[in-house]
Scaffold this motif. Structure first.
Motif, PDB file in Angstrom:
ATOM      1  N   ILE A   1       0.839  -1.206   0.000  1.00  0.00           N
ATOM      2  CA  ILE A   1       0.000   0.000   0.000  1.00  0.00           C
ATOM      3  C   ILE A   1       0.872   1.253   0.000  1.00  0.00           C
ATOM      4  O   ILE A   1       0.635   2.205  -0.759  1.00  0.00           O
ATOM      5  CB  ILE A   1      -0.944  -0.007   1.218  1.00  0.00           C
ATOM      6  CG1 ILE A   1      -1.955  -1.151   1.087  1.00  0.00           C
ATOM      7  CG2 ILE A   1      -1.667   1.334   1.351  1.00  0.00           C
ATOM      8  CD1 ILE A   1      -2.822  -1.349   2.309  1.00  0.00           C
ATOM      9  N   THR A   2       1.900   1.254   0.852  1.00  0.00           N
ATOM     10  CA  THR A   2       2.803   2.403   0.893  1.00  0.00           C
ATOM     11  C   THR A   2       3.517   2.586  -0.440  1.00  0.00           C
ATOM     12  O   THR A   2       3.705   3.719  -0.900  1.00  0.00           O
ATOM     13  CB  THR A   2       3.849   2.220   2.006  1.00  0.00           C
ATOM     14  OG1 THR A   2       3.185   1.997   3.249  1.00  0.00           O
ATOM     15  CG2 THR A   2       4.738   3.445   2.131  1.00  0.00           C
ATOM     16  N   SER A   3       3.901   1.490  -1.067  1.00  0.00           N
ATOM     17  CA  SER A   3       4.611   1.586  -2.342  1.00  0.00           C
ATOM     18  C   SER A   3       3.736   2.194  -3.430  1.00  0.00           C
ATOM     19  O   SER A   3       4.249   2.861  -4.336  1.00  0.00           O
ATOM     20  CB  SER A   3       5.098   0.196  -2.773  1.00  0.00           C
ATOM     21  OG  SER A   3       4.010  -0.626  -3.188  1.00  0.00           O
ATOM     22  N   VAL A   4       2.412   1.983  -3.351  1.00  0.00           N
ATOM     23  CA  VAL A   4       1.499   2.595  -4.327  1.00  0.00           C
ATOM     24  C   VAL A   4       1.490   4.115  -4.158  1.00  0.00           C
ATOM     25  O   VAL A   4       1.530   4.860  -5.142  1.00  0.00           O
ATOM     26  CB  VAL A   4       0.079   2.023  -4.171  1.00  0.00           C
ATOM     27  CG1 VAL A   4      -0.901   2.772  -5.063  1.00  0.00           C
ATOM     28  CG2 VAL A   4       0.061   0.532  -4.511  1.00  0.00           C
ATOM     29  N   TYR A   5       1.467   4.568  -2.899  1.00  0.00           N
ATOM     30  CA  TYR A   5       1.555   6.002  -2.633  1.00  0.00           C
ATOM     31  C   TYR A   5       2.871   6.567  -3.177  1.00  0.00           C
ATOM     32  O   TYR A   5       2.899   7.630  -3.816  1.00  0.00           O
ATOM     33  CB  TYR A   5       1.480   6.271  -1.124  1.00  0.00           C
ATOM     34  CG  TYR A   5       0.089   6.245  -0.545  1.00  0.00           C
ATOM     35  CD1 TYR A   5      -0.658   7.407  -0.414  1.00  0.00           C
ATOM     36  CD2 TYR A   5      -0.477   5.055  -0.107  1.00  0.00           C
ATOM     37  CE1 TYR A   5      -1.930   7.380   0.142  1.00  0.00           C
ATOM     38  CE2 TYR A   5      -1.745   5.013   0.446  1.00  0.00           C
ATOM     39  CZ  TYR A   5      -2.468   6.181   0.560  1.00  0.00           C
ATOM     40  OH  TYR A   5      -3.729   6.153   1.100  1.00  0.00           O
ATOM     41  N   VAL A   6       3.955   5.866  -2.897  1.00  0.00           N
ATOM     42  CA  VAL A   6       5.277   6.321  -3.347  1.00  0.00           C
ATOM     43  C   VAL A   6       5.348   6.360  -4.867  1.00  0.00           C
ATOM     44  O   VAL A   6       5.878   7.311  -5.459  1.00  0.00           O
ATOM     45  CB  VAL A   6       6.373   5.404  -2.776  1.00  0.00           C
ATOM     46  CG1 VAL A   6       7.728   5.708  -3.423  1.00  0.00           C
ATOM     47  CG2 VAL A   6       6.468   5.559  -1.262  1.00  0.00           C
TER      48      VAL A   6
ATOM     49  N   SER B   1       7.198   0.792   6.808  1.00  0.00           N
ATOM     50  CA  SER B   1       6.113  -0.169   6.592  1.00  0.00           C
ATOM     51  C   SER B   1       6.582  -1.597   6.815  1.00  0.00           C
ATOM     52  O   SER B   1       5.860  -2.420   7.381  1.00  0.00           O
ATOM     53  CB  SER B   1       5.554  -0.017   5.170  1.00  0.00           C
ATOM     54  OG  SER B   1       4.938   1.231   5.003  1.00  0.00           O
ATOM     55  N   MET B   2       7.799  -1.880   6.381  1.00  0.00           N
ATOM     56  CA  MET B   2       8.327  -3.236   6.506  1.00  0.00           C
ATOM     57  C   MET B   2       8.728  -3.559   7.935  1.00  0.00           C
ATOM     58  O   MET B   2       8.470  -4.665   8.430  1.00  0.00           O
ATOM     59  CB  MET B   2       9.537  -3.400   5.575  1.00  0.00           C
ATOM     60  CG  MET B   2      10.068  -4.813   5.495  1.00  0.00           C
ATOM     61  SD  MET B   2       8.844  -5.959   4.841  1.00  0.00           S
ATOM     62  CE  MET B   2       9.551  -7.523   5.331  1.00  0.00           C
TER      63      MET B   2
ATOM     64  N   ALA C   1       2.857   5.959   7.291  1.00  0.00           N
ATOM     65  CA  ALA C   1       4.285   5.714   7.074  1.00  0.00           C
ATOM     66  C   ALA C   1       4.963   6.950   6.498  1.00  0.00           C
ATOM     67  O   ALA C   1       6.092   7.300   6.887  1.00  0.00           O
ATOM     68  CB  ALA C   1       4.477   4.520   6.141  1.00  0.00           C
ATOM     69  N   LEU C   2       4.300   7.627   5.570  1.00  0.00           N
ATOM     70  CA  LEU C   2       4.868   8.847   4.988  1.00  0.00           C
ATOM     71  C   LEU C   2       5.006   9.944   6.045  1.00  0.00           C
ATOM     72  O   LEU C   2       6.018  10.662   6.084  1.00  0.00           O
ATOM     73  CB  LEU C   2       3.980   9.331   3.841  1.00  0.00           C
ATOM     74  CG  LEU C   2       3.998   8.477   2.575  1.00  0.00           C
ATOM     75  CD1 LEU C   2       2.875   8.891   1.639  1.00  0.00           C
ATOM     76  CD2 LEU C   2       5.337   8.586   1.857  1.00  0.00           C
TER      77      LEU C   2
END
Length: 305
Positions: free
Chosen positions: A161-166, A226-227, A236-237
């Protein structure tokens, strides 16, 4: 007077502790030590990064061919002698839309799906193992242990999910950089506006590039958070922004070095060390502030009594 003196001394100590942080080359040195301390880690992460490497080779070849074909169409349509001076006509746009729309869509899909997923899979492996090596003083992990090491499914989902934001944020800034370059080569240079480019487009490009590098440090840290901490998405951001406060230039320099000199494995080991350094300093700062507040409060109460 004594109260003010002691309070100033506490604030001074707080400032000293706040400024105690790893510099850029200290972080790089620690990252190199992690990679060198466990040869199994280095071998395993290189092997797991091979699919990403081979796909990047294919993607770069596809991208370069795509750009060369576009350049040839524009050059043939306008004539080489007038390429940098004549406004691109409507025929070029129609021809590009007709012949290269499918390739453009394919290029975007390759970037958004397989490339993104392959990079994320390598990040998960590198960050998890680098964190274990950096924080634990246990025995060296074998290759078998690394292969059989389970992952927390909830954290995997959160990291995705965080990677999609990034991915969304980084793509927006990259499109801004591309649009500036396109504006110069397709529009401004056709009218001999080199001076205008030097005065406006070049500073804007450098500023966007610096912003991209600085934000890359935050984005990469958010993936590490996140990890390792189980916080994902905007949380996380936000944590990454909070932890990296005061270390923005260090993060920018690390990302700049990563861009030109470091491989994928070492880059993410650097991000892990950078995360722990920023997180530790944030906690120390919070503890010092709370200590100063408690001490000042106690002294005020004593004076009032």
């Amino acid at each position: 007077m004594e109260l003010g003196s002691e309070s100033m001394e506490m604030e001074s100590n707080l400032t000293v502790k706040k400024n105690q942080k790893l510099e850029t080359f200290d972080i790089l040195r620690k990252a190199l030590i992690i990679s060198a301390r466990n040869i199994n880690f280095f071998i395993f992460t290189i092997l797991t990064s091979l699919p990403l490497f081979f796909f990047l080779v294919y993607y770069e070849i596809f991208l370069q061919n795509f750009l060369v074909e576009i350049f040839e169409i524009v050059k043939q349509s306008l004539g080489y002698d007038y390429f940098y001076r004549v406004w691109p006509n409507v025929d070029i746009t129609r021809k590009l839309n007709k012949e290269f729309l499918d390739e453009l869509i394919q290029l975007c899909l390759l970037y958004l799906v397989p490339l993104h997923l392959l990079e994320l899979s390598t990040v998960l492996v590198i960050v998890d193992l680098a964190s274990k090596i950096y924080t634990e003083e246990g025995p060296v992990m074998s290759l078998k242990e690394m292969v059989n090491k389970p992952f927390d499914k909830a954290r995997l989902k959160g990291t995705f999910i965080t990677s999609v934001y990034v991915l969304f944020l980084s793509t927006c800034i990259l499109l801004g950089l591309i649009s500036l370059v396109t504006t110069y080569f397709v529009v401004l240079r056709n009218f001999g506006c080199d001076v205008f480019f030097a005065a406006l487009c070049l500073p804007a490009f450098v500023g966007l590039l610096a912003l991209y590098l600085a934000l890359s440090a935050v984005w990469n840290m958010s993936l590490v958070i996140s990890m390792l901490d189980g916080v994902h998405g905007t949380g996380a951001l936000a944590l990454a922004i909070y932890y990296s406060r005061g270390s923005e230039w260090c993060g920018l320099r690390l990302m700049l070095i990563s861009l030109f000199y470091l491989g994928n494995v070492l880059k993410w080991v650097v991000c892990v060390v950078y995360f722990y350094d920023c997180k530790n300093r944030a906690f120390k700062k919070k503890e010092c502030v709370e200590s100063v507040d408690d001490e000042v409060g106690t002294q005020v109460e004593a004076v009032e009594e």
